[in-house]
Design a protein around this motif. Structure first.
Motif: not given
Length: 472
Positions: A107, A149, A469, A198, A152-153, A466, A44, A146
């Motif tokens: 990304v 992120w 991303a 994120n 977060k996934r 934001r 990211v 990164t």
């Protein structure tokens, strides 16, 4: 501890001698930044604008040149005094170079150029190399953004499976606890800001302020009243329940959240007796949500036990996806939290039939400190130089490590509009700059000129960062 702000001294010592090392006839150089792989296959991109505004926006003056001249003379390095005087006199102290980059929040797969830096004054081709040390510190905000992120996934996948409101829950599921675990206030600011790309939960004040300063975001993150061990243990073990009652009376209001660290002595007894019996009616009557925080032991086992005990005390409701959501209470785990333990905790809870709604995480050192430049293998390398009027490829290809091969030529990044494919490509001979390249067959430019000769050309908002991303 405030540090000197002289841009000329924000470099590595050996950089002071490099102006003497390029081939005769060199009047331009071209550099690029990339992630050469690492822990994750995508990065990211974030943080360049903060570096540009924080360091390059302030012009260099003759007093800065004087200070640098005296320092390097004592330090044992030659110094390009004439070159720096030229920058002050000819360019008003603004560094003559052009920086192109992908929009922040993008990304991008690894092994692609994220930034390019090129000199713009034939009298100062050494400038991009001189600021390598400063610009390569991009690795830190990019790596934190990164990591955040990727977490977060992971959390999003469990919420999608077990929550009736995954989109509404996700922004506050990973809270930044990292300010005390980093090496400096600057690290807290940069890393804390990168996490906020994120998520919206943080206790790192410096990160919120940095997002305001460099990206114009009035309030990038939020927190809630929360107890620490001293505010509980100062009541004494015999009055532990009074410490909890005080937290409820001070902060538990309809619609509010209040976090209470509960393992100062025996967290299981605290949940069963103090919170689950003595204070149960007060918790419910407050109209707020009590967030219990374990802070020791095996994170996976302890969180599961705490959720089960809270379920016994307060009950739960089965949501539309068939998972239990606790009534009136939640848990936040802030000890031993890293990407691996987050996944393990969520797997345990959801396997036991509990929604991911019930748990939030606070990550400290693993978020802001346990990363380095090699996490994503960041490098800034020269890929071309103009010598005697002709551009020549510049590259390294060490026989001992193919992973350190560098790209060659003047480069830019393009992206396919339909397929979303990214590709680093050379700028054709005869084309003055990447912006002048004609593209077809569905390809579009993925970089833009963000800085040129001391001027910020693109001022990106935090909201836009934001959004990029989030869409990836």
């Amino acid at each position: 501890m405030p540090l000197p702000t002289n841009l000329i001294l924000n470099t590595d010592s050996y950089k002071a001698s490099h102006w003497l090392q390029y081939p005769p006839g060199t009047d331009a150089t071209f550099f690029y930044v990339e992630s050469r792989g690492g822990l994750y296959d995508r990065t990211v991109f974030f943080g360049l604008q903060a570096i540009l505004k924080g360091w390059l926006a302030q012009p260099v003056g003759h007093a800065d040149v004087d200070e640098a001249r005296d320092f390097f003379a004592a330090h044992g390095e030659p110094f390009n005094e004439a070159g720096w005087r030229h920058i002050v006199d000819t360019h008003g102290g603004r560094l003559p170079m052009r920086i192109r980059a992908v929009p922040e929040g993008s990304v991008v797969p690894t092994h692609q150029a994220l930034v390019t830096i090129e000199s713009t004054d034939p009298e100062a081709p050494w400038v991009p190399s001189y600021v390598e040390t400063l610009l390569l510190r991009l690795w830190y905000p990019v790596t934190v953004a990164t990591l955040s992120w990727q977490v977060k996934r992971c959390i999003a996948a469990f919420l999608d499976k077990t929550s009736d409101d995954p989109a509404g829950q996700l922004p506050f599921k990973l809270h930044d606890f990292g300010a005390r675990g980093v090496s400096s206030a600057e690290s807290a600011a940069i890393g804390g800001m990168a996490h906020l790309v994120n998520f919206m939960g943080t206790d790192t004040v410096q990160g919120v302020l940095a997002a305001r300063t460099f990206y114009g975001e009035p309030m990038a993150g939020y927190s809630i009243p929360a107890a620490e061990h001293s505010t509980i243990t100062s009541w004494g073990r015999d009055r532990e329940v009074e410490a909890y009652r005080n937290m409820l009376r001070q902060f538990a209001k309809p619609g509010s959240l209040v976090a209470v660290v509960s393992d100062s002595y025996d967290i299981f007894a605290a949940i069963r007796e103090h919170l689950g019996k003595t204070l149960r009616d007060e918790v419910i009557a407050s109209g707020g949500t009590l967030v219990v925080r374990p802070d020791s032991g095996d994170p996976v086992e302890v969180v599961h036990q705490c959720v089960a005990l809270l379920d016994e005390a307060f009950g739960s409701t089965l949501n539309g996806k068939g998972y239990k959501v606790l009534n009136h209470v939640r848990v936040i785990q802030g000890d031993g939290v890293n990407p691996q333990s987050i996944r393990a905790i969520l797997e345990r809870l959801t396997g036991a039939g509990y929604s991911a709604d019930n748990i939030a995480f606070g990550m400290g050192g693993a978020l802001l400190q346990k990363v380095d430049r090699d996490t994503q293998k960041f490098a800034l390398k020269c890929s071309a130089a103009r010598i005697d009027g002709r551009w020549v490829d510049v590259f390294k290809a060490p026989v001992t490590d193919a992973g350190k091969f560098s790209q060659r030529g003047r480069l830019t990044l393009i992206r396919h509009r339909e397929y979303g494919t990214w590709k680093t490509v050379p700028i054709p001979e005869g084309v003055a700059s990447a912006a002048d390249m004609a593209l077809d067959h569905g390809w579009e430019h993925a970089m833009e000129t963000v800085w040129e000769n001391g001027e910020l050309r693109v001022d990106q908002t935090f909201a836009a960062v934001r959004k990029r991303a989030a869409l990836a």
